[in-house]
Design a protein around this motif. Structure first.
Motif, PDB file in Angstrom:
ATOM      1  N   VAL A 291      37.380  67.428  14.265  1.00 36.94           N
ATOM      2  CA  VAL A 291      37.933  66.212  14.845  1.00 36.94           C
ATOM      3  C   VAL A 291      39.325  66.527  15.367  1.00 36.94           C
ATOM      4  N   GLY A 292      39.670  66.005  16.550  1.00 35.12           N
ATOM      5  CA  GLY A 292      40.977  66.342  17.103  1.00 35.12           C
ATOM      6  C   GLY A 292      41.317  65.533  18.336  1.00 35.12           C
ATOM      7  N   PHE A 293      42.341  66.005  19.044  1.00 33.73           N
ATOM      8  CA  PHE A 293      42.836  65.259  20.200  1.00 33.73           C
ATOM      9  C   PHE A 293      43.460  66.208  21.224  1.00 33.73           C
ATOM     10  N   GLU A 294      43.583  65.701  22.445  1.00 33.33           N
ATOM     11  CA  GLU A 294      44.399  66.300  23.498  1.00 33.33           C
ATOM     12  C   GLU A 294      45.364  65.229  23.979  1.00 33.33           C
ATOM     13  N   HIS A 295      46.650  65.528  23.954  1.00 32.97           N
ATOM     14  CA  HIS A 295      47.658  64.543  24.354  1.00 32.97           C
ATOM     15  C   HIS A 295      48.493  65.099  25.497  1.00 32.97           C
ATOM     16  N   SER A 296      48.467  64.412  26.632  1.00 29.59           N
ATOM     17  CA  SER A 296      49.239  64.839  27.804  1.00 29.59           C
ATOM     18  C   SER A 296      50.661  64.306  27.715  1.00 29.59           C
ATOM     19  N   LEU A 297      51.603  65.145  28.161  1.00 26.99           N
ATOM     20  CA  LEU A 297      53.012  64.757  28.177  1.00 26.99           C
ATOM     21  C   LEU A 297      53.411  64.434  29.612  1.00 26.99           C
ATOM     22  N   PRO A 298      53.433  63.149  29.983  1.00 25.12           N
ATOM     23  CA  PRO A 298      53.719  62.779  31.374  1.00 25.12           C
ATOM     24  C   PRO A 298      55.141  63.082  31.814  1.00 25.12           C
ATOM     25  N   LEU A 299      56.047  63.311  30.866  1.00 26.84           N
ATOM     26  CA  LEU A 299      57.443  63.533  31.223  1.00 26.84           C
ATOM     27  C   LEU A 299      57.644  64.801  32.045  1.00 26.84           C
ATOM     28  N   LEU A 300      56.647  65.697  32.045  1.00 24.89           N
ATOM     29  CA  LEU A 300      56.763  66.931  32.817  1.00 24.89           C
ATOM     30  C   LEU A 300      56.077  66.842  34.171  1.00 24.89           C
ATOM     31  N   SER A 301      55.465  65.704  34.474  1.00 27.35           N
ATOM     32  CA  SER A 301      54.664  65.606  35.687  1.00 27.35           C
ATOM     33  C   SER A 301      55.495  65.727  36.961  1.00 27.35           C
ATOM     34  N   ASP A 302      56.771  65.273  36.958  1.00 18.87           N
ATOM     35  CA  ASP A 302      57.597  65.343  38.158  1.00 18.87           C
ATOM     36  C   ASP A 302      57.899  66.775  38.572  1.00 18.87           C
ATOM     37  N   SER A 303      57.920  67.695  37.627  1.00 20.92           N
ATOM     38  CA  SER A 303      58.217  69.095  37.931  1.00 20.92           C
ATOM     39  C   SER A 303      56.977  69.863  38.374  1.00 20.92           C
ATOM     40  N   GLY A 304      55.816  69.228  38.298  1.00 19.46           N
ATOM     41  CA  GLY A 304      54.579  69.916  38.636  1.00 19.46           C
ATOM     42  C   GLY A 304      53.948  70.587  37.439  1.00 19.46           C
ATOM     43  N   LEU A 305      54.690  70.737  36.368  1.00 14.35           N
ATOM     44  CA  LEU A 305      54.183  71.373  35.156  1.00 14.35           C
ATOM     45  C   LEU A 305      53.560  70.332  34.242  1.00 14.35           C
ATOM     46  N   GLU A 306      52.317  70.555  33.862  1.00 10.74           N
ATOM     47  CA  GLU A 306      51.625  69.639  32.959  1.00 10.74           C
ATOM     48  C   GLU A 306      51.412  70.323  31.611  1.00 10.74           C
ATOM     49  N   MET A 307      51.792  69.639  30.555  1.00  8.89           N
ATOM     50  CA  MET A 307      51.605  70.158  29.205  1.00  8.89           C
ATOM     51  C   MET A 307      50.675  69.239  28.433  1.00  8.89           C
ATOM     52  N   THR A 308      49.733  69.872  27.749  1.00  4.67           N
ATOM     53  CA  THR A 308      48.813  69.133  26.899  1.00  4.67           C
ATOM     54  C   THR A 308      48.892  69.686  25.489  1.00  4.67           C
ATOM     55  N   LEU A 309      49.151  68.820  24.522  1.00  2.91           N
ATOM     56  CA  LEU A 309      49.189  69.226  23.123  1.00  2.91           C
ATOM     57  C   LEU A 309      47.783  69.108  22.529  1.00  2.91           C
ATOM     58  N   LEU A 310      47.398  70.090  21.731  1.00  2.00           N
ATOM     59  CA  LEU A 310      46.068  70.139  21.146  1.00  2.00           C
ATOM     60  C   LEU A 310      46.167  70.174  19.625  1.00  2.00           C
ATOM     61  N   GLY A 311      45.304  69.448  18.979  1.00  2.00           N
ATOM     62  CA  GLY A 311      45.247  69.483  17.525  1.00  2.00           C
ATOM     63  C   GLY A 311      43.834  69.190  17.050  1.00  2.00           C
ATOM     64  N   GLU A 312      43.297  70.016  16.130  1.00  2.58           N
ATOM     65  CA  GLU A 312      41.949  69.819  15.626  1.00  2.58           C
ATOM     66  C   GLU A 312      41.875  70.227  14.152  1.00  2.58           C
TER      67      GLU A 312
END
Length: 408
Positions: A291-312
Motif C-alpha cells: 500500500v502506498g502513494f505518489e505525491h506531486s509537488l506543484p511548487l516546482l512546476s514553474d521551473s519545468g522540474l516535476e518531483m514526485t514523492l513515493l512511499g510504499e
C-alpha cells in the motif's frame, strides 16, 4: 557459442494461424525496435567461486514488427529478443516477447499467440502481476518478463473489461549461472526442474480479471489457477554434499485486488493477494499486500522540474520465515522529471526492513542523447544486511550499470 533459447518447446503452443500471419508483407506494417550495449561494474569481487569479478559487457537486440488491417480492428505483433553476455552463458539467451494476433469485434476482443500482460499499480513490487514469467537474468527488479503463450477473450465496457485467459504452456524462470551475479550460493539447475503437476510445463492455467474505473478510482480483481511462477528450491545431493538447487514449481490458486485512487496531487495505491497451495506441496498459504502513494509537488512546476514523492509499505503474513525480501518493509523514493527536450528522468529510492534494518538503495536515470539514442543508468547498493535477510546473498553485488540504446 551456442545460444540458449528459453523453453523453445513453448512455440508449439502457438496456433498455426499466428505463424502464418508472419508472412504478411513487411511494407504493410511498421518495423521498430532497439539495439543496446550494456556495461556493468561491480564494486566487490563475487561472494561465491567462479563468479565474475568486476562485471562485463553485453549486447541485446529487440525489434518489433506491427501490422494493422480491417480499420485497425485486427493487428499482428512480432517482437523477438536476444541478449549476448560476455561473462554468464545463462544470460546469453533468446526469447519471443510477443507474437500474437488481436481482433476486435464490437464489445469483444480476442487475442491468441505469445503475449505480455501487466497487472498492478505499485511502484516497488508487483504482487498481482501473475501471468508472465520473470526473466530474472535481465535485472533484479522483476520488470523483465518472458513471453507467455495465451488465449484471451475480453468483454469490453465503457469503463473497464472482463478478461478470461487460457495459458496452455508454462515458462520456467531464468537464473544466473555459476559465473553470473545476483545468484544463490548453489547454482540453480534450470535443465532439471520438477513440477507438482504430472503434465509439467503443459499444465493448462486459467485466469480471469475484472477491471473498472469509477470516477477517480481504478479497480482490478483477479483469480488465477495454475502453476506458480515462483519456484521453491530443493538441494541436489551428490555423495552427501549439496552441489546445486533444483527448482520445483507447485500448483496454486491466487485471488488478488489492485486499487488506484487519483486525487489532484496524490495517487493512492493498493495491491493485495491471497495465495493457497495443495496440501501435497507442503507450502504454507499466505496473504501479502503493498500500500502506498505518489505525491506531486506543484511548487516546482514553474521551473519545468516535476518531483514526485513515493512511499510504499509491504507486508507478508509468513513473516521473516518467508523466502521473500519484502515481508515487513518500507520503500521511500522520489521521481524527477525535467521536462526537457531530452526527456531526462531520475528515480531514486530505498527499501528498509522494519524487522532487522537491512537496506537496499537504488537509482535509475535516463536521457535521450542525439537522434535515436538513449542513455540509461542504474545502480544498487545493499547495506546493513542482516544475516537472516534473503538479500544477504547479494551483499557483495553493489553495482553500476550503463546502457546505450539505439532506436530504429
Amino acid at each position: 557459442m551456442k545460444t540458449k533459447f528459453q523453453s523453445k518447446d513453448y512455440l508449439k503452443a502457438i496456433p498455426l494461424s499466428i505463424l502464418l500471419a508472419s508472412s504478411c508483407s513487411i511494407a504493410a506494417g511498421e518495423l521498430s525496435g532497439n539495439i543496446s550495449l550494456e556495461g556493468r561494474y561491480f564494486n566487490s569481487a563475487g561472494a561465491f567461486p567462479d563468479q565474475q569479478k568486476k562485471g562485463g559487457f553485453s549486447l541485446s537486440l529487440q525489434p518489433e514488427y506491427k501490422h494493422k488491417w480491417d480499420n485497425d480492428r485486427s493487428r499482428f505483433t512480432f517482437s523477438p529478443f536476444y541478449r549476448w553476455d560476455e561473462k554468464d552463458k545463462e544470460r546469453t539467451h533468446a526469447d519471443i516477447r510477443q507474437l500474437d494476433i488481436v481482433k476486435s469485434k464490437g464489445d469483444w476482443e480476442f487475442q491468441a499467440g505469445i503475449g505480455k500482460v501487466y497487472w498492478g499499480v505499485a511502484e516497488s513490487q508487483h504482487l498481482v502481476d501473475v501471468i508472465n514469467q520473470t526473466d530474472a537474468v535481465e535485472g533484479t527488479d522483476g520488470e523483465d518478463k518472458l513471453g507467455q503463450p495465451l488465449f484471451r477473450v475480453s468483454r469490453l465496457s465503457d469503463n473497464g473489461s472482463l478478461d478470461l485467459y487460457v495459458l496452455p504452456y508454462f515458462r520456467e524462470r531464468t537464473f544466473a549461472g555459476a559465473k553470473g551475479r545476483f545468484r544463490t550460493p548453489l547454482v540453480v539447475d534450470t535443465k532439471n526442474a520438477t513440477y507438482e503437476s504430472s503434465r509439467k510445463e503443459k499444465h493448462v492455467d486459467y485466469a480471469v480479471r475484472w477491471s473498472e474505473t469509477v470516477d477517480e478510482l481504478d479497480i482490478g480483481v483477479h483469480y488465477f489457477n495454475g502453476t506458480s511462477r515462483s519456484p521453491v528450491f530443493n538441494p541436489i545431493i551428490k555423495n552427501g554434499i549439496a552441489v546445486g538447487l533444483r527448482p520445483h514449481y507447485p500448483l496454486m490458486n491466487q485471488i488478488g485486488v489492485d486499487l488506484q485512487y487519483t486525487g489532484e496531487e496524490t495517487i493512492w495505491k493498493f495491491e493485495g493477494i491471497g495465495r493457497n497451495y495443495n496440501k501435497v506441496s507442503g507450502l504454507k498459504d499466505y496473504t501479502a499486500m503493498v500500500v502506498g502513494f505518489e505525491h506531486s509537488l506543484p511548487l516546482l512546476s514553474d521551473s519545468g522540474l516535476e518531483m514526485t514523492l513515493l512511499g510504499e509499505y509491504h507486508h507478508d503474513s509468513r513473516g521473516e520465515v518467508a523466502n521473500a525480501p519484502f515481508q515487513n518493509d518500507v520503500f521511500v523514493g522520489s521521481r524527477l522529471s525535467f521536462n526537457d527536450a531530452e526527456s531526462t528522468e531520475l528515480l531514486a529510492g530505498a527499501f528498509v526492513d522494519m524487522d532487522n534494518g537491512s537496506k537496499s538503495l537504488r537509482v535509475e536515470g535516463s536521457r535521450r542523447i542525439g537522434k535515436g539514442l538513449k542513455l540509461n543508468v542504474e545502480g544498487q547498493v545493499f547495506t546493513d544486511v542482516d544475516n537472516k535477510d534473503p538479500l544477504k546473498i547479494f551483499q557483495q553485488d553493489d553495482y553500476l550499470q550503463v546502457e546505450l540504446q539505439k532506436y530504429f
